[in-house]
Design a protein around this motif. Structure first.
Motif, PDB file in Angstrom:
ATOM      1  N   HIS A  48      -1.304  -1.143  -5.486  1.00  0.00           N
ATOM      2  CA  HIS A  48      -0.873  -1.720  -4.167  1.00  0.00           C
ATOM      3  C   HIS A  48      -0.809  -0.715  -3.257  1.00  0.00           C
ATOM      4  O   HIS A  48       0.075   0.198  -3.435  1.00  0.00           O
ATOM      5  N   GLU A  51       2.687   0.245  -1.882  1.00  0.00           N
ATOM      6  CA  GLU A  51       3.555   0.958  -3.027  1.00  0.00           C
ATOM      7  C   GLU A  51       3.186   2.210  -3.284  1.00  0.00           C
ATOM      8  O   GLU A  51       3.528   2.789  -4.300  1.00  0.00           O
ATOM      9  N   HIS A 177       4.569  -0.231  -9.821  1.00  0.00           N
ATOM     10  CA  HIS A 177       4.746  -1.044  -8.825  1.00  0.00           C
ATOM     11  C   HIS A 177       6.224  -0.713  -8.191  1.00  0.00           C
ATOM     12  O   HIS A 177       7.001  -0.279  -8.733  1.00  0.00           O
TER      13      HIS A 177
END
Ligand SMILES: [Zn+2]
Length: 278
Positions: A48, A51, A177
């Motif tokens: 992501h 992140e 994450h």
């Protein structure tokens, strides 16, 4: 954070090769440490965009690692996303139509700090071929987060990491994450390797959790495809905002300073068991 920063930090951490290119054509670096035998560990970060702290954390852990056990790391699976979230649109040479499309996907805002997807609004962690499109938070239109893509593994970043996992003979895959201090394990009715996940959670001081409502994730794909252990590690306290403050990186490194050793022990045990049963 620019692509050149991502590459130069990787080169300082170990031997670097490239597993493919992102949608925008950015090379996706792999840092390789330890001996070349099968049965090693693969650590993946920045699935992501926002992140990107996980990419910095993994790169630093790899820089420090000097063991013999094989450890591969892809700290920035979504390099375009990391650049977009930190630098904004001006870091890219885009056609006017592409720039306008990305602005539209972001609700007209030039602030991409909360962006999770890749450069055309596909969320890579719901794009894998693992009960694709059945996740509770799945979205069917491009946007900053949760869009599953037009079909499973439609994105070059997803295909690059799948190809690496499928040929890499890894015993353990861990996807990083942020945030929440949690370790996720298992997928749907595949609930093996709970003890190993618990060991990781205990080492980090994180909570152990299952993800019954998730689908199409990297961990999900790996568990479904191989039956071997794959975990998701959500680093950092949930009280901090996205993106996770860079000033907190030393604390994350401290929490993780012995974790590669734990991953290696799990990988070795899993690989030995697998050899004995096949
Ligand atoms: Zn994430």
């Amino acid at each position: 954070m620019l692509i050149s920063d991502i590459i130069s930090s990787a080169e300082k951490a170990g031997r670097v090769r490239y597993i493919g290119k992102s949608l925008y054509g950015s090379p996706i670096p792999l840092i390789r440490k330890g001996s070349a035998r099968p049965g090693g560990v693969l650590i993946v970060g920045t699935v992501h965009a926002r992140e990107h702290i996980t990419g910095m954390l993994i790169t630093e852990l790899m820089r420090r690692y000097s063991g013999d056990a094989p450890v591969d790391a892809v700290p920035y699976l979504n390099p375009d996303g990391a650049v977009l979230a930190t630098e904004g649109l001006t870091a890219f040479t885009l056609k006017n139509a592409e720039r306008l499309a990305l602005l539209r996907l972001n609700g007209g805002s030039t602030d991409y700090s909360q962006w999770k997807a890749n450069l055309r609004g596909v969320d890579l962690n719901v794009n894998f071929d693992a009960e694709w499109g059945t996740g509770a938070e799945n979205v069917r239109v491009p946007g900053p987060a949760n869009y599953i893509g037009p079909y499973p593994e439609s994105e070059p970043e997803t295909r690059a990491i799948c190809a690496l996992m499928d040929r890499g003979a890894y015993a353990l895959v861990v996807a990083y994450h942020s945030k929440g201090e949690e370790v996720y394990w298992g997928f749907r009715n595949i609930r093996t390797y709970r003890a190993e996940a618990e060991r990781v959670a205990k080492e980090l001081g994180y909570a152990l959790k299952e993800t019954p409502r998730s689908a199409g994730g990297l961990k999900d794909y790996r568990v479904l495809k191989t039956g071997l252990p794959a975990f998701t590690v959500e680093v950092g306290k949930s009280s901090f905002p996205h993106p996770y403050p860079v000033e907190e990186l030393p604390n994350l490194v401290r929490t993780h300073e012995n974790i590669i050793g734990v991953y290696n022990e799990i990988a070795e045990k899993v690989w030995k068991e697998r050899r004995n049963t096949t």
